[in-house]
Design a protein around this motif. Sequence first.
Motif, PDB file in Angstrom:
ATOM      1  N   LYS B   2       0.836  -1.197   0.000  1.00  0.00           N
ATOM      2  CA  LYS B   2       0.000   0.000   0.000  1.00  0.00           C
ATOM      3  C   LYS B   2       0.874   1.250   0.000  1.00  0.00           C
ATOM      4  O   LYS B   2       0.610   2.220  -0.695  1.00  0.00           O
ATOM      5  CB  LYS B   2      -0.896  -0.047   1.244  1.00  0.00           C
ATOM      6  N   PHE B  30      -7.520  -2.656  -8.801  1.00  0.00           N
ATOM      7  CA  PHE B  30      -7.865  -1.441  -9.541  1.00  0.00           C
ATOM      8  C   PHE B  30      -8.033  -1.736 -11.019  1.00  0.00           C
ATOM      9  O   PHE B  30      -8.886  -1.143 -11.678  1.00  0.00           O
ATOM     10  CB  PHE B  30      -6.789  -0.383  -9.332  1.00  0.00           C
ATOM     11  N   ILE B  33     -11.411  -2.859 -11.624  1.00  0.00           N
ATOM     12  CA  ILE B  33     -12.362  -1.738 -11.542  1.00  0.00           C
ATOM     13  C   ILE B  33     -12.286  -0.903 -12.817  1.00  0.00           C
ATOM     14  O   ILE B  33     -13.316  -0.521 -13.384  1.00  0.00           O
ATOM     15  CB  ILE B  33     -12.075  -0.888 -10.287  1.00  0.00           C
ATOM     16  N   ARG B  36     -14.229  -2.479 -15.573  1.00  0.00           N
ATOM     17  CA  ARG B  36     -15.688  -2.268 -15.487  1.00  0.00           C
ATOM     18  C   ARG B  36     -16.063  -0.856 -15.927  1.00  0.00           C
ATOM     19  O   ARG B  36     -17.051  -0.656 -16.626  1.00  0.00           O
ATOM     20  CB  ARG B  36     -16.170  -2.538 -14.065  1.00  0.00           C
ATOM     21  N   VAL B  37     -15.260   0.129 -15.504  1.00  0.00           N
ATOM     22  CA  VAL B  37     -15.533   1.520 -15.892  1.00  0.00           C
ATOM     23  C   VAL B  37     -15.382   1.661 -17.409  1.00  0.00           C
ATOM     24  O   VAL B  37     -16.189   2.321 -18.070  1.00  0.00           O
ATOM     25  CB  VAL B  37     -14.587   2.484 -15.142  1.00  0.00           C
ATOM     26  N   ALA B  40     -18.417   0.183 -19.124  1.00  0.00           N
ATOM     27  CA  ALA B  40     -19.580   1.069 -18.994  1.00  0.00           C
ATOM     28  C   ALA B  40     -19.427   2.277 -19.915  1.00  0.00           C
ATOM     29  O   ALA B  40     -20.399   2.725 -20.549  1.00  0.00           O
ATOM     30  CB  ALA B  40     -19.740   1.517 -17.546  1.00  0.00           C
ATOM     31  N   LEU B  41     -18.198   2.809 -20.007  1.00  0.00           N
ATOM     32  CA  LEU B  41     -17.954   3.954 -20.888  1.00  0.00           C
ATOM     33  C   LEU B  41     -18.222   3.576 -22.339  1.00  0.00           C
ATOM     34  O   LEU B  41     -18.780   4.359 -23.114  1.00  0.00           O
ATOM     35  CB  LEU B  41     -16.512   4.425 -20.706  1.00  0.00           C
ATOM     36  N   GLN B  43     -20.392   1.370 -23.339  1.00  0.00           N
ATOM     37  CA  GLN B  43     -21.849   1.332 -23.509  1.00  0.00           C
ATOM     38  C   GLN B  43     -22.429   2.737 -23.638  1.00  0.00           C
ATOM     39  O   GLN B  43     -23.343   2.982 -24.419  1.00  0.00           O
ATOM     40  CB  GLN B  43     -22.489   0.613 -22.313  1.00  0.00           C
TER      41      GLN B  43
END
Lengths: 286, 54
Positions: B2, B30, B33, B36-37, B40-41, B43
């Motif tokens: 981290k 990440f 993630i 997925r973003v 969606a973008l 679409q």
Amino acid sequence: MPEWEPETDKLLHVLPIAGCVFRKTYFDPAKGRNVSLMIDPRLVVINYHAKGLEIVPRISEEIRYYPLEIEEMVRAGTFLAPPSGKYQVDISGDRTQGPLSSQGSQNVDDQDAPIEFIEQHRWWDLDGDGYPEPLVVTFHKSTGFVARIVARFDADGVHVNLRTGEITKIDPWHAYTKYDFIPNPDGGIYGLGFGQLLRPINEAVNSSLNMLIDAGHLQNAGGGFIAKGLSMNAGAVRFTLGEYKAVNVTGSVLRDSIVPFPAPGPSPVLFQLLGLMIEAGKEISP
Amino acid sequence: MKDVLTGDQQQHNVPATTTLAPIEQGLKTFTAIYKRVHLALKQELQKLYRLNRV
């Protein structure tokens, strides 16, 4: 689309917290162009166990329009005027409930207060042929008066059985796009974000911190019991700096007559537990 | 890991590949993630494409 970049920026900031954000992409007749807006997930209501936005039979969104916007839409012919002539702000419902309540309560005396509508992207058999058509239905939330119905399909999206002439299928267009941060493990349609993951820990941290501060405050403030036999002025006894007060009893009697309230102060165990929970929160959100 | 991801240098004179390995490992979550973003973008852009076509 000048709002696309700031709306995307907002979406990317909200997404890790909320876990699910919607984007509504449509042609705005008032602006005369396409718009793509970020929609608060609390305002979009979908069946929790729906498989996806493309196949869900009904999507409802709470929308607020200002009276001027409504008047413009009525004059432009995109909204129907209610029988009373004007849409009224809801005064009967409990506005402390519902997602829009967190965005500020409506003042019924304010003539410019926004008015709540529900826009549903749904299927509805308007022509009575037994096959529902995809439509966008907008109605006034408090009265249920339908202000607008528009088709949610194009002519080339209608499939017809050439032999019987019957409509076999209609491909609707979709306005909503769902952005997920982490898919919901229980199969729900709304994604998860750090807000949901950290909430129990955050509540425990808040509770522990409050208890520690309260214990410290109680310890610093003091207070306790004074025996009735001790003759002092009634009420709280206050001292100025360096002051000695005269009492009519001896020191030992004074010591016996005053019993401080037991305030052990902040618990070290609770403090360690607080540290543990903060570390656990950091592990969840890198 | 981290700390490496947040730019904290814990050790000196460490080969770059030794540092890169935990960074790549730490970015796995990440990456999923972002995927997925990105989907969606895609679409959303398809919806805009349809609107511009009409």
